[in-house]
Scaffold this active site. Structure first.
Site, short mmCIF file in Angstrom:
data_model
loop_
_atom_site.label_atom_id
_atom_site.label_comp_id
_atom_site.label_asym_id
_atom_site.label_seq_id
_atom_site.Cartn_x
_atom_site.Cartn_y
_atom_site.Cartn_z
N ARG A 162 0.83 -1.23 0.00
CA ARG A 162 0.00 0.00 0.00
C ARG A 162 0.85 1.26 0.00
O ARG A 162 0.47 2.27 0.60
CB ARG A 162 -0.95 0.03 1.20
N ARG A 175 -3.40 6.67 0.27
CA ARG A 175 -3.80 7.90 0.96
C ARG A 175 -2.72 8.54 1.81
O ARG A 175 -2.87 9.69 2.21
CB ARG A 175 -5.05 7.64 1.79
N ARG A 198 -6.55 11.33 -7.11
CA ARG A 198 -7.79 10.60 -6.94
C ARG A 198 -9.01 11.49 -6.73
O ARG A 198 -10.14 11.00 -6.72
CB ARG A 198 -7.66 9.66 -5.73
N ASP A 228 -6.57 -3.29 -7.64
CA ASP A 228 -7.18 -3.86 -6.44
C ASP A 228 -7.48 -5.32 -6.71
O ASP A 228 -7.64 -5.74 -7.87
CB ASP A 228 -8.45 -3.12 -6.05
N TYR A 285 -14.93 -11.92 0.57
CA TYR A 285 -15.70 -10.73 0.19
C TYR A 285 -16.95 -11.11 -0.60
O TYR A 285 -18.02 -10.55 -0.42
CB TYR A 285 -14.84 -9.78 -0.65
O1 CP3 Z 1 0.35 0.12 -3.04
C1 CP3 Z 1 -0.17 -1.01 -3.13
O2 CP3 Z 1 0.01 -1.88 -2.25
C2 CP3 Z 1 -0.91 -1.39 -4.41
C3 CP3 Z 1 -2.29 -1.27 -4.51
C4 CP3 Z 1 -3.27 -2.16 -3.78
C5 CP3 Z 1 -4.55 -1.68 -3.43
N1 CP3 Z 1 -5.27 -2.72 -2.95
C6 CP3 Z 1 -5.00 -0.32 -3.65
C7 CP3 Z 1 -6.13 0.16 -2.84
C8 CP3 Z 1 -3.22 -3.50 -3.43
C9 CP3 Z 1 -2.06 -4.45 -3.54
C10 CP3 Z 1 -4.50 -3.84 -2.91
C11 CP3 Z 1 -4.87 -5.21 -2.49
C12 CP3 Z 1 -6.05 -5.39 -1.64
N2 CP3 Z 1 -7.29 -4.83 -1.77
C13 CP3 Z 1 -6.11 -6.31 -0.59
C14 CP3 Z 1 -4.96 -7.18 -0.15
C15 CP3 Z 1 -3.96 -6.42 0.62
C16 CP3 Z 1 -4.33 -6.10 2.03
O3 CP3 Z 1 -4.46 -4.91 2.35
O4 CP3 Z 1 -4.47 -7.05 2.82
C17 CP3 Z 1 -7.40 -6.26 -0.04
C18 CP3 Z 1 -7.89 -7.05 1.15
C19 CP3 Z 1 -8.14 -5.34 -0.81
C20 CP3 Z 1 -9.57 -4.96 -0.66
C21 CP3 Z 1 -9.67 -3.51 -0.35
N3 CP3 Z 1 -9.57 -2.53 -1.30
C22 CP3 Z 1 -9.78 -2.88 0.91
C23 CP3 Z 1 -9.92 -3.60 2.23
C24 CP3 Z 1 -9.75 -1.49 0.68
C25 CP3 Z 1 -9.74 -0.38 1.71
C26 CP3 Z 1 -11.00 0.39 1.79
C27 CP3 Z 1 -10.74 1.73 2.48
O5 CP3 Z 1 -11.09 2.74 1.88
O6 CP3 Z 1 -10.21 1.73 3.59
C28 CP3 Z 1 -9.62 -1.30 -0.70
C29 CP3 Z 1 -9.51 -0.02 -1.40
C30 CP3 Z 1 -8.12 0.32 -1.84
N4 CP3 Z 1 -7.29 -0.50 -2.56
C31 CP3 Z 1 -7.46 1.56 -1.63
C32 CP3 Z 1 -6.22 1.46 -2.27
C33 CP3 Z 1 -5.17 2.53 -2.39
C34 CP3 Z 1 -8.02 2.75 -0.90
C35 CP3 Z 1 -8.96 3.46 -1.82
C36 CP3 Z 1 -8.93 4.95 -1.63
O7 CP3 Z 1 -7.84 5.56 -1.58
O8 CP3 Z 1 -10.04 5.50 -1.60
#
Ligand code: CP3
Length: 348
Positions: A33, A37, A46, A82, A159
């Site tokens: 990640r 943010r 974004r 994602d 999910y």
């Molecule tokens: O920088 C990185 O690591 C690459 C990008 C990445 C994202 N998601 C971007 C993202 C990666 C590798 C993921 C994988 C992902 N997505 C996982 C596995 C990794 C982990 O964290 O265990 C999971 C479980 C998800 C599902 C998911 N997507 C969640 C739980 C969330 C968070 C929701 C929130 O807003 O808190 C997302 C959204 C997400 N994926 C964001 C990002 C940057 C946040 C979106 C935003 O900025 O609005």
């Protein structure tokens, strides 16, 4: 034994060298990640763009992927996308709700829901947008390697079955036991979709991949072997020729089973010492991890002591890539991440 995917070469970037089990001159580091943010430039990119729309706009996905490389000098980029993107591309009704995570329009609760989900297919045509984003990213990255990724079937199933994020993946775990045939159909379909997503990224130039089985830690080792390992193995088998990293959280008791899924590298969360992780993976597997994300907010001397401990423990593995035990918390001061990279790269 875990054989390197292909022989190491002199031109491999340090992180690829470490993933192949050799120790490069400097300690490679990146952060799960790292794009997100915690970066003001990310929040700006974004603004007004929904998460999945950003993922499916190649120039924007490339830009966001590059931001942490420019700012921190990390040893690898991870593709901005994602784990639910390939499902979206297959036509499944899914969105990402800010502050919550992936939410499905039709959670898989019965036979009809499962039939509806698995009637969707992910075509090569639908994956072109991913290949474009990866190619644009790789071109701009120059020598810095791009890591591709996908979600493991168990984590995705948690999910899909729940319809959204859940604390203990209860419904998915119930289904795996109550209706094993349905569970196999579901996780096979997810393995095909995630595998195709991984393969597209490698075709377009990703130099390594990571499989996120983030919620596997809710399974016992026995249940992991029967309900998660088979489909994770199939997902990883969709790519060859690049190192594969397999990561989950709460996996201390699962590490040796995870190794059997076939990845060359194991990603370790912060709940276990890397010496112990090395022992549980037979001492022959390169490890990635496992800075406690909570310590990113601690005073530098406290964090530095922790970093030193992590790196010392990492010597128990044949090679070590420094990373967090889970993702960067959004409120993290990005300056701390830059400082960790400098620290890792200038250690004697
Ligand atoms: O920088 C990185 O690591 C690459 C990008 C990445 C994202 N998601 C971007 C993202 C990666 C590798 C993921 C994988 C992902 N997505 C996982 C596995 C990794 C982990 O964290 O265990 C999971 C479980 C998800 C599902 C998911 N997507 C969640 C739980 C969330 C968070 C929701 C929130 O807003 O808190 C997302 C959204 C997400 N994926 C964001 C990002 C940057 C946040 C979106 C935003 O900025 O609005």
């Amino acid at each position: 034994m875990t054989a390197p995917a292909t022989p190491a070469t002199a031109v491999d970037p340090p992180i690829v060298t470490a993933y192949r089990g050799l120790r490069p001159a400097v300690l490679p580091v990146w952060f799960m990640r790292q794009a997100g943010r915690s970066l003001p430039e990310y929040r700006q990119s974004r603004a007004g763009v929904a998460m999945l729309d950003a993922c499916l706009t190649p120039d924007l996905a490339a830009e966001i992927t590059l931001q942490p490389v420019r700012r921190h000098g990390v040893d690898a980029a991870i593709f901005f996308s994602d784990i639910v993107v390939p499902l979206k591309l297959a036509g499944v009704d899914v969105s990402i709700v800010p502050g919550r995570g992936p939410v499905f329009g039709r959670p898989v609760r019965d036979e009809a829901d499962l039939a509806d989900l698995t009637a969707h297919t992910l075509t090569d045509d639908a994956l072109v947008v991913i290949e474009r984003a990866v190619s644009a990213t790789v071109q701009q990255l120059g020598p810095v390697p791009l890591i591709g990724f996908a979600g493991a079937p168990f984590t995705l199933a948690s999910y899909v079955v729940e319809g959204g994020p859940s604390k203990d993946q209860l419904r998915a775990r119930t289904m795996a036991h109550a209706d094993p045939a349905a569970w196999i159909r579901l996780t096979d379909w997810l393995a095909a979709v995630s595998g195709a997503f991984l393969a597209a990224q490698v075709r377009a130039g990703a130099r390594a991949v990571q499989l996120f089985d983030s919620w596997a830690g809710s399974l016992s080792a026995r249940d992991y072997r029967t309900t998660a390992l088979p489909a994770a193995t199939r997902t990883l088998a969709a790519v060859s020729g690049v190192p594969r990293v397999h990561f989950g959280t709460g996996t201390a008791l699962l590490l040796s089973a995870m190794r059997d899924a076939g990845a060359e590298v194991i990603g370790v969360d912060h709940r276990i010492d890397l010496r112990e992780a090395a022992q549980r993976t037979g001492g022959v597997v390169p490890l990635q991890g496992n800075i406690d994300p909570a310590l990113l907010a601690a005073p530098w001397p406290v964090l530095e002591r922790h970093l030193t401990e992590v790196v010392e423990a990492g010597r128990a593995a044949p090679a070590h890539v420094l990373n967090l035990g889970h993702g960067v918390p959004p409120e993290t001061d990005p300056g701390v991440l830059t400082r960790i990279v400098e620290w890792a790269h200038t250690r004697p």
